[in-house]
Write an enzyme that holds these catalytic residues in place. Sequence first.
Site, PDB file in Angstrom:
ATOM      1  N   CYS A  89      -0.687   3.693  -6.627  1.00 48.96           N
ATOM      2  CA  CYS A  89      -1.582   3.098  -5.619  1.00 48.96           C
ATOM      3  C   CYS A  89      -1.786   1.669  -6.100  1.00 48.96           C
ATOM      4  CB  CYS A  89      -2.914   3.844  -5.581  1.00 48.96           C
ATOM      5  SG  CYS A  89      -4.232   2.976  -4.688  1.00 48.96           S
TER       6      CYS A  89
ATOM      7  N   CYS B 296       0.868  -1.175   0.000  1.00 48.34           N
ATOM      8  CA  CYS B 296       0.000   0.000   0.000  1.00 48.34           C
ATOM      9  C   CYS B 296       0.910   1.230   0.000  1.00 48.34           C
ATOM     10  CB  CYS B 296      -0.859  -0.037   1.257  1.00 48.34           C
ATOM     11  SG  CYS B 296      -1.871   1.428   1.511  1.00 48.34           S
ATOM     12  N   ASN B 297       0.839   1.997  -1.072  1.00 50.94           N
ATOM     13  CA  ASN B 297       1.684   3.203  -1.173  1.00 50.94           C
ATOM     14  C   ASN B 297       1.350   4.200  -0.074  1.00 50.94           C
ATOM     15  OD1 ASN B 297       3.084   3.308  -4.142  1.00 50.94           O
ATOM     16  ND2 ASN B 297       1.208   2.133  -4.164  1.00 50.94           N
TER      17      ASN B 297
HETATM   18  N1  DGL Z   1      -3.837   0.446  -2.216  1.00 53.65           N
HETATM   19  C1  DGL Z   1      -3.664   1.632  -1.428  1.00 53.65           C
HETATM   20  C2  DGL Z   1      -2.424   2.393  -1.919  1.00 53.65           C
HETATM   21  O1  DGL Z   1      -1.570   1.801  -2.558  1.00 53.65           O
HETATM   22  C3  DGL Z   1      -5.004   2.308  -1.374  1.00 53.65           C
HETATM   23  C4  DGL Z   1      -5.139   3.464  -0.529  1.00 53.65           C
HETATM   24  C5  DGL Z   1      -6.469   3.764   0.096  1.00 53.65           C
HETATM   25  O2  DGL Z   1      -6.927   2.985   0.937  1.00 53.65           O
HETATM   26  O3  DGL Z   1      -6.982   4.847  -0.200  1.00 53.65           O
HETATM   27  O4  DGL Z   1      -2.227   3.557  -1.666  1.00 53.65           O
END
Ligand code: DGL
Length: 255
Positions: free
Chosen positions: A177, A69-70
């Site tokens: 993301c 998760c970024n």
């Molecule tokens: N998959 C997450 C990322 O890489 C999603 C972020 C979120 O929950 O808004 O940032």
Amino acid sequence: MIAVFDSGIGGISVLAELRKLLPMEDFCYFADAANAPYGDKDTDEIKQLMRQNMQQFLSLGAKAVVLACNTATSAAAACLREEFKNIPILGIEPALKPALQKTEKKVLVLATALTIREKKLHDLAESLGEQERLIMLPCSGLMEMIEENPFSEEIERYLGCLIKPYENEISAIVLGCTHYSFLKPLLARLFPEAELFDGNEGLARHLQKVLHEKDLLGQGDGKIIWQNSLNDAAVNELYNRHCENIFEEYGKHIC
Ligand code: DGL
């Protein structure tokens, strides 16, 4: 076992790469779906949530943690590494470097509002010295649409409106993301001139290197345990099945 974390289904795109490169590792995929989206929260709240998540991974006996998760990486990786020194914690960041190196025109960076706002991304951009070639766009609401259905027409419209104004000046799109990796086929169709980049494969190679260096490589049979933070047992079970299905489907694309 290696804990793989995301706020929702996005980290499954990373898990698929990890599994491909490390077939003998066992994984626990944890989605903090009860607290998603992370991208619209403030940094301190995410740090707090990630501290709690770390306790969970430790109690499960994880030997390493992958922040797939970024947003969580931007907000909390540094402080988690300070506070949990005995376990490797790997994060993911938008793949600016390969995108800038491989293409010549401007590079569009799509990420959550938090990732775009955080210092980590701007430090990375500055270290590469080509900020004027980067266009960074926060994509509020996109994660929720992908959770619902990554193939919806609503997403096609959203991306069309967001990216069209830049279409002629860009030669690459960075998917900053992990949820957005599921949009690769759609983006390739809508913007065929733009090369797409994510950090998933790089993270898998990094994990392999760390496990090797720390003598932590596994001899398991590639088991995956699915977990999430949703309270209702039936909803929790449904979400886990949803994750499993997405993993199966996405895995077919990257083999
Ligand atoms: N998959 C997450 C990322 O890489 C999603 C972020 C979120 O929950 O808004 O940032």
